[in-house]
Design a protein around this motif. Structure first.
Motif, PDB file in Angstrom:
ATOM      1  N   VAL A 201       0.864  -1.176   0.000  1.00 33.50           N
ATOM      2  CA  VAL A 201       0.000   0.000   0.000  1.00 33.50           C
ATOM      3  C   VAL A 201       0.903   1.230   0.000  1.00 33.50           C
ATOM      4  O   VAL A 201       1.791   1.354   0.841  1.00 33.50           O
ATOM      5  CB  VAL A 201      -0.967   0.028   1.207  1.00 33.50           C
ATOM      6  N   GLU A 233      -7.710  -6.839   5.364  1.00 35.63           N
ATOM      7  CA  GLU A 233      -7.173  -6.092   4.215  1.00 35.63           C
ATOM      8  C   GLU A 233      -7.877  -4.754   4.047  1.00 35.63           C
ATOM      9  O   GLU A 233      -7.223  -3.719   3.866  1.00 35.63           O
ATOM     10  CB  GLU A 233      -7.292  -6.909   2.928  1.00 35.63           C
ATOM     11  N   THR A 234      -9.187  -4.762   4.127  1.00 33.66           N
ATOM     12  CA  THR A 234      -9.944  -3.514   3.974  1.00 33.66           C
ATOM     13  C   THR A 234      -9.601  -2.535   5.091  1.00 33.66           C
ATOM     14  O   THR A 234      -9.413  -1.330   4.851  1.00 33.66           O
ATOM     15  CB  THR A 234     -11.455  -3.797   3.973  1.00 33.66           C
ATOM     16  N   ARG A 237      -6.245  -0.938   4.362  1.00 35.98           N
ATOM     17  CA  ARG A 237      -6.317   0.047   3.263  1.00 35.98           C
ATOM     18  C   ARG A 237      -7.003   1.335   3.728  1.00 35.98           C
ATOM     19  O   ARG A 237      -6.589   2.433   3.359  1.00 35.98           O
ATOM     20  CB  ARG A 237      -7.053  -0.555   2.066  1.00 35.98           C
ATOM     21  N   LYS A 240      -4.444   3.274   5.923  1.00 38.38           N
ATOM     22  CA  LYS A 240      -3.428   3.966   5.116  1.00 38.38           C
ATOM     23  C   LYS A 240      -4.011   5.238   4.491  1.00 38.38           C
ATOM     24  O   LYS A 240      -3.378   6.295   4.491  1.00 38.38           O
ATOM     25  CB  LYS A 240      -2.919   3.021   4.021  1.00 38.38           C
ATOM     26  N   LYS A 241      -5.232   5.135   3.978  1.00 37.42           N
ATOM     27  CA  LYS A 241      -5.877   6.282   3.327  1.00 37.42           C
ATOM     28  C   LYS A 241      -6.165   7.397   4.334  1.00 37.42           C
ATOM     29  O   LYS A 241      -5.985   8.581   4.060  1.00 37.42           O
ATOM     30  CB  LYS A 241      -7.185   5.820   2.673  1.00 37.42           C
ATOM     31  N   VAL A 271     -11.184   3.982  -0.985  1.00 47.61           N
ATOM     32  CA  VAL A 271     -10.337   2.826  -0.649  1.00 47.61           C
ATOM     33  C   VAL A 271     -10.366   1.838  -1.804  1.00 47.61           C
ATOM     34  O   VAL A 271     -11.394   1.237  -2.110  1.00 47.61           O
ATOM     35  CB  VAL A 271     -10.830   2.139   0.647  1.00 47.61           C
ATOM     36  N   ASP A 273      -9.458  -1.514  -4.037  1.00 48.24           N
ATOM     37  CA  ASP A 273      -9.254  -2.955  -3.819  1.00 48.24           C
ATOM     38  C   ASP A 273      -7.861  -3.376  -4.244  1.00 48.24           C
ATOM     39  O   ASP A 273      -7.261  -2.744  -5.085  1.00 48.24           O
ATOM     40  CB  ASP A 273     -10.290  -3.759  -4.604  1.00 48.24           C
TER      41      ASP A 273
END
Length: 273
Positions: A201, A233-234, A237, A240-241, A271, A273
């Motif tokens: 990421v 995983e979601t 992500r 990080k965003k 976000v 995938d």
């Protein structure tokens, strides 16, 4: 309808300057629409310039905080941050085993932005041997990953190797943060999931000193998303965003390594995938 609101727990030290530790954790969790509780294991005298002093909480006080939270609230996910010393780590491990506090994210906080050590040298082994096997997710930066694995990490290949070594210590999922690789125009983190899936990421590197509390904020955001039912995983992500948004939309506080803007907003549509 008691305890229907999603609740999370941070187990960490305070930051009197408001930018990191328990303060950053609670701000982040609140912004991500979960209710945040806290077990304070250490208190720091700290600002954007550095850490002037800190004191670990007595074991009895740590135990009583855990008992109070577990006896009333329904914690769906928790995280650890600054754990100070061996006695504190051991107390936290003991209580994590005693109570059901949901999936655990371990942010192995070792050194503050200003350079002050927040985890004693002898406590690193205790974290490695006793805390990591309890972790659903580990979120070290490069220096922390080096300490935990005993290896130098300077390349992306070395990051992937280190993640595998950390997983071998009992951690289910690992994200190694690449923010310390300042030679790159992007900040790239490597993720290794329990399933064996791995991915990077990345986000554009922003030229700013206002990054105090990034690790706390990332781990807290991920913890909040896991508590809400997002898959690992979601959640990563989204974390990080969100951190990228808190840096990009900066605020002006303090004379040193300034804090993030925890008011930053992101939408789920952002976000990828």
């Amino acid at each position: 309808m008691i305890n229907q609101t999603v609740q999370t727990l941070t187990i960490a030290g305070t930051d009197s300057g408001g930018g990191a530790g328990v303060m950053a954790d609670i701000k982040t969790m609140q912004e991500r629409h979960v209710f945040a509780a806290a077990v304070v294991v250490a208190v720091t005298a700290q600002n954007t310039i550095g850490v002037q002093d800190f004191m670990a909480m007595p074991k009895k006080m740590i135990e009583e905080q855990f008992a109070s939270v577990a006896g009333d609230l329904k914690i769906r996910a928790c995280k650890t941050g600054m754990l100070a010393d061996v006695a504190t780590v051991e107390a936290v491990v003991e209580n994590l085993k005693k109570y059901d506090l949901g999936p655990l994210t371990v942010d192995p906080v070792m050194i503050a932005k200003g350079g002050a050590r927040l985890l004693s040298e002898d406590a690193i082994a205790t974290v490695r041997n006793e805390l990591l096997p309890l972790a659903d997710l580990l979120t070290p930066n490069l220096p922390e990953a080096e300490e935990l694995t005993g290896t130098k990490i300077e390349t992306k290949d070395q990051m992937t190797t280190a993640a595998k070594k950390l997983q071998e210590l009992g951690v289910k999922n690992v994200i190694i943060k690449g923010g310390h690789q300042t030679s790159s125009k992007e900040s790239s983190d490597f993720v290794l999931l329990e399933s064996g899936k791995s991915f990077w990421v990345s986000s554009p590197r922003i030229d700013t000193v206002r990054t105090h509390g990034t690790g706390d904020t990332l781990s807290s955001c991920i913890t909040a998303e896991i508590a809400k039912g997002k898959d690992m995983e979601t959640a990563i992500r989204i974390g990080k965003k969100y951190v990228q948004a808190t840096i990009a939309n900066g605020i002006e506080v303090g004379h040193g390594h300034g804090p993030l803007n925890h008011w930053a907003k992101i939408s789920d549509e952002e976000v990828e995938d």
